[in-house]
Design a protein around this motif. Structure first.
Motif, PDB file in Angstrom:
ATOM      1  N   LEU A  71       2.148  -5.976  -0.711  1.00  0.00           N
ATOM      2  CA  LEU A  71       2.603  -6.906   0.105  1.00  0.00           C
ATOM      3  C   LEU A  71       2.713  -6.320   1.663  1.00  0.00           C
ATOM      4  CD1 LEU A  71       3.809  -9.685   0.982  1.00  0.00           C
ATOM      5  CD2 LEU A  71       5.995  -8.675   0.380  1.00  0.00           C
TER       6      LEU A  71
ATOM      7  N   SER B 198       1.342  -3.538   2.735  1.00  0.00           N
ATOM      8  CA  SER B 198      -0.019  -3.122   3.014  1.00  0.00           C
ATOM      9  C   SER B 198      -0.949  -4.462   3.860  1.00  0.00           C
ATOM     10  CB  SER B 198      -0.862  -2.622   2.062  1.00  0.00           C
ATOM     11  OG  SER B 198      -2.115  -2.432   2.357  1.00  0.00           O
ATOM     12  N   GLY B 199      -0.728  -5.611   3.019  1.00  0.00           N
ATOM     13  CA  GLY B 199      -1.287  -6.861   3.696  1.00  0.00           C
ATOM     14  C   GLY B 199      -0.619  -7.312   4.951  1.00  0.00           C
TER      15      GLY B 199
ATOM     16  N   VAL C  48      -5.750  -4.418   4.025  1.00  0.00           N
ATOM     17  CA  VAL C  48      -6.325  -5.414   2.948  1.00  0.00           C
ATOM     18  C   VAL C  48      -6.791  -5.062   1.694  1.00  0.00           C
ATOM     19  CG1 VAL C  48      -6.961  -7.941   2.255  1.00  0.00           C
ATOM     20  CG2 VAL C  48      -5.984  -7.391   4.647  1.00  0.00           C
TER      21      VAL C  48
ATOM     22  N   ALA D 152      -4.399  -3.042  -0.185  1.00  0.00           N
ATOM     23  CA  ALA D 152      -3.548  -4.099  -0.883  1.00  0.00           C
ATOM     24  C   ALA D 152      -4.197  -4.534  -2.347  1.00  0.00           C
ATOM     25  CB  ALA D 152      -3.112  -5.270  -0.049  1.00  0.00           C
TER      26      ALA D 152
ATOM     27  N   SER E  71      -1.113 -11.187   0.908  1.00  0.00           N
ATOM     28  CA  SER E  71      -1.975 -10.263   1.201  1.00  0.00           C
ATOM     29  C   SER E  71      -3.497 -10.822   1.125  1.00  0.00           C
ATOM     30  CB  SER E  71      -1.849  -9.237   0.282  1.00  0.00           C
ATOM     31  OG  SER E  71      -0.507  -8.454   0.148  1.00  0.00           O
TER      32      SER E  71
END
Length: 280
Positions: free
Chosen positions: A34, A36-37, A67, A70, A102
């Protein structure tokens, strides 16, 4: 000081309140996906407001990479949960919420800031299509968790394309733009219809190949292992062109999945006709 034999001493690997580290691990990975997104959105905002062409291009690459990261984390959290026997309803709900951000919200905003804001009215609807389709797909998945009769799933197929895969496919024009520096791939007239197509594939009822449906013959397994190694090297040396190739291969597999499931349906229908009627 707590003596080693004290029955009130906390168990090893257990946090106060009784929550084990084993149970936390899959949820921590989901939370990392999450984050990372969301970080991908942050890079896109920075790129959209930047002025240095070199730094702007680098931030767009980082947005896409965030993304993709993710997606990789999302691919292992469920498997780790099953490996550790740490599945929970909380983890399933957290996973769906993280996936929506994400692989629905993040790609929509990144692609809008990258291309579609040049045609803000129509472009925003195309971006919304991906975000809404992702939410609808995840809602359908959650609603069918306890449904026993799922024809696609029972045969090893998926219904529509998964959210992480859809996010990766949505970035295909961006991969091509980064790899070739051709401004055509950034035009809203190219990106918008592509996103609408991806949104449709996400919520469609077409059968797509899942991992359990991919059963290579023993005679080619060594070749497939070598191919995985070569693809890994290609991702390290030419990541964007390799991602284009992966997207192309997946798109070619979609009609293959439809044909294979049609064959399964015919086999099931034939089996149902030949089964002897049981006495009442």
């Amino acid at each position: 000081m707590i003596s080693p034999g004290d029955e009130n001493a906390p168990r090893r690997g257990r946090l106060p309140g009784g929550l084990t580290l084993r149970a936390m691990t899959p949820n921590a990975i989901t939370t990392a996906a999450l984050c990372s997104g969301l970080t991908g959105i942050r890079f896109a905002v920075t790129a959209a407001s930047g002025t240095d062409p070199v730094l702007v291009a680098e931030d767009w690459r980082k947005a896409v990479a965030a993304v993709i990261l993710a997606g990789l984390l999302d691919g292992i959290d469920g498997r780790i949960a099953r490996l550790l026997k740490a599945q929970s309803r909380f983890g399933a709900e957290l996973d769906s919420l993280a996936d929506n951000v994400s692989f629905g919200v993040a790609p929509a905003l990144i692609l809008f800031l990258w291309s579609l804001q040049e045609a803000p009215r129509i472009g925003w609807f195309a971006a919304l299509a991906v975000a809404i389709a992702c939410a609808l797909r995840l809602a359908r998945f959650n609603a069918q968790i306890d449904v026993e009769h799922q024809p696609h799933k029972s045969a090893g197929f998926l219904t529509g394309i998964p959210a992480p895969v859809a996010a990766g496919l949505a970035f295909l024009p961006m991969y091509l733009w980064i790899a070739t520096d051709n401004p055509v791939f950034r035009l809203p007239i190219v990106v918008g219809p592509w996103l609408v197509l991806i949104a449709f594939l996400m919520i469609s009822n077409i059968a797509t190949l899942g991992w359990t449906a991919l059963r290579p013959r023993r005679s080619v397994r060594l070749e497939l292992i070598a191919l995985v190694g070569l693809v890994t090297v290609a991702l390290l040396t030419e990541p964007w062109l390799t991602l284009v190739g992966i997207c192309a291969v997946y798109l070619l597999f979609i009609p293959l999945g439809v044909m294979r499931y049609a064959k399964v349906k015919r086999q099931r229908a034939a089996s149902a006709r030949t089964e002897p009627n049981l006495p009442a």
